[in-house]
Scaffold this motif. Sequence first.
Motif, mmCIF file in Angstrom:
data_model
loop_
_atom_site.group_PDB
_atom_site.id
_atom_site.type_symbol
_atom_site.label_atom_id
_atom_site.label_comp_id
_atom_site.label_asym_id
_atom_site.label_seq_id
_atom_site.Cartn_x
_atom_site.Cartn_y
_atom_site.Cartn_z
ATOM 1 N N ARG A 254 0.801 -1.224 0.000
ATOM 2 C CA ARG A 254 0.000 0.000 0.000
ATOM 3 C C ARG A 254 0.836 1.277 0.000
ATOM 4 N NH1 ARG A 254 -2.625 -4.077 2.194
ATOM 5 N NH2 ARG A 254 -4.901 -4.238 2.019
ATOM 6 N N PRO A 273 -6.504 -10.720 -5.559
ATOM 7 C CA PRO A 273 -6.868 -10.118 -4.261
ATOM 8 C C PRO A 273 -6.780 -11.082 -3.087
ATOM 9 C CG PRO A 273 -8.371 -9.378 -5.959
ATOM 10 C CD PRO A 273 -7.512 -10.426 -6.600
ATOM 11 N N SER A 276 -3.374 -11.261 -1.645
ATOM 12 C CA SER A 276 -2.767 -10.015 -1.182
ATOM 13 C C SER A 276 -2.845 -9.919 0.346
ATOM 14 C CB SER A 276 -3.475 -8.808 -1.809
ATOM 15 O OG SER A 276 -4.792 -8.682 -1.285
ATOM 16 N N PHE A 278 -4.511 -8.607 2.971
ATOM 17 C CA PHE A 278 -5.772 -7.923 3.281
ATOM 18 C C PHE A 278 -6.227 -8.152 4.712
ATOM 19 C CE2 PHE A 278 -7.180 -12.126 1.908
ATOM 20 C CZ PHE A 278 -8.229 -12.418 2.764
ATOM 21 N N SER A 279 -5.637 -9.140 5.419
ATOM 22 C CA SER A 279 -6.065 -9.453 6.775
ATOM 23 C C SER A 279 -4.879 -10.015 7.552
ATOM 24 C CB SER A 279 -7.205 -10.480 6.754
ATOM 25 O OG SER A 279 -7.379 -11.088 8.015
ATOM 26 N N ASN A 310 -4.828 2.090 3.500
ATOM 27 C CA ASN A 310 -4.827 2.311 2.050
ATOM 28 C C ASN A 310 -4.760 3.816 1.795
ATOM 29 O OD1 ASN A 310 -4.987 2.024 -0.697
ATOM 30 N ND2 ASN A 310 -7.105 1.288 -0.722
ATOM 31 N N LEU A 319 -12.412 -9.687 -2.937
ATOM 32 C CA LEU A 319 -12.208 -11.073 -2.524
ATOM 33 C C LEU A 319 -13.160 -11.985 -3.285
ATOM 34 C CD1 LEU A 319 -11.846 -10.593 1.332
ATOM 35 C CD2 LEU A 319 -10.028 -10.911 -0.350
ATOM 36 N N ILE A 326 -11.051 -4.806 -1.194
ATOM 37 C CA ILE A 326 -9.894 -4.705 -0.305
ATOM 38 C C ILE A 326 -9.430 -3.257 -0.235
ATOM 39 C CG2 ILE A 326 -7.499 -5.391 0.040
ATOM 40 C CD1 ILE A 326 -8.138 -7.978 -1.414
ATOM 41 N N SER A 327 -9.315 -2.748 0.986
ATOM 42 C CA SER A 327 -8.812 -1.393 1.185
ATOM 43 C C SER A 327 -7.772 -1.429 2.302
ATOM 44 C CB SER A 327 -9.948 -0.428 1.517
ATOM 45 O OG SER A 327 -9.455 0.896 1.627
ATOM 46 N N VAL A 329 -6.011 -2.922 5.697
ATOM 47 C CA VAL A 329 -5.811 -4.280 6.196
ATOM 48 C C VAL A 329 -6.770 -4.531 7.351
ATOM 49 C CG1 VAL A 329 -4.161 -5.882 7.246
ATOM 50 C CG2 VAL A 329 -3.379 -4.245 5.525
#
Length: 470
Positions: A254, A273, A276, A278-279, A310, A319, A326-327, A329
């Motif tokens: 990011r 995605p 990536s 994301f979590s 982000n 997802l 996704i923006s 985390v």
Amino acid sequence: NNNNNKPENVIPTTGSIYECQWVRQNIVIWGMIILTNTSMIFRINSSHEKNSSICSENIGYFAENPIFLEIKYKKWEIKQIKQIQRRRYLLRRSALEFFFSDSTVEFFNFPKGVSRVVWKQLSSSSQLSTYFNFDVFDPPRSLKKSGLTQQWIDGEISNFDYLMNLNTFAGRTSADLTQYFVFPWVLCDYVSPTIDLNDPGFYRDLTKPIGALNSERLEQLLERQLALEGTSTPPFLYGSHYSNIGSVLYFLLRLEPFTTMSLQLQSGRFDAPDRSFFSVERCWENCLKSHSDVKELIPEFYYLPELFKNVNGLDIGNLQDSGENISNVILPPWADNSPEKFVSINRKALESKYVSDNIHHWIDLIFGYKQQGKEAKLANNVFFHLTYEGAVDIDQITDITERQGIESQIANFGQTPSQLFFEPHPQRIRIHGKNTFDYSSLVLINSSVMIPPPVVNAVTTTSKNNNNNN
């Protein structure tokens, strides 16, 4: 002002010239170093075929740095050099890293034997203030001479600063993403609504590498390792590494310039995605279960909240299962959706009594006596052989295709740090009266080690358009 960002218009008429590669994170520029009595100058080899491809693949980078498009010079005053460290490049001890008084760092790789010549010429300069002795420098000896380990044992420096220093002594650097700083996961609970840093149950077992934390997965990997006995491939447990350029860019996605680097690595698009970052919970879960994911962390987890934001409004994608865009985390419930709180808790966990009492085990695995050989095998800490220094002598490979293949493997799939300790690392002893570091009031503090920060810039329209082609 040493005019670092201004192109030179006059070619020096005197000076020593050395061929080299200027390594700038994920970009390698071929050229030459010109050493004069007062200056160190890099000149691009404009006719080198690989430099032409660099310019075409990194238009954004070169547009912001017109010095490269103009094929001029980059100049540093020798008196600005604060320190020089010998470094590895593609597991060969052929590079030098320069630390300047303005906190910038530059990394140059040289042909075999040339780095020593460059060092000797610079070390004899009356302009150079401080440096290590090249002839006696090796990571373990240099670290021992520094006294840092004893300072850490006595509680005089933080765990964060000590780990940063170990990384630096072991050749890790922000200048080369294939050898980026490596930090440990220290927590293991990313699902609870609250967290108690005094409860050992919230912490990861630091006596084991990531790949050995899941006993079921480890059993399967041990079976594969056994099957490799007697084959042409040296037996290994983990085909992927705990630190490589892919995992570094995964976490730094990011933030620029790493967003652009990620796009370049994925042929102009973001990765799928679902793959990536994301979590945090999903990332940790994958590190515990996947046979191809045993990554550790980067230091930014412990000081940079923007890592989880982000801030540049990237369109990373949706997802597959939920369709969720996704923006930022997704953080653990105990972080209350606050990157600042998450980083603060992580940093406090890193400096906690549990980690202070156990981090020496992790140091044994990454920098110490369990890194290689018999002890590594006993600790289930064996990686693919090309991640270790000395596994292959690239300079002796005459077949160009074979050589390029091995160099690509080393550059992209991970490199084990230089070994710093050959005996068990001592445990920390926080002696009352000597422990000058205040752990109880820790929120976010800056390390004394120079870490060039990522750039928080708005992403280019080109980046977004590239992603829309997914």
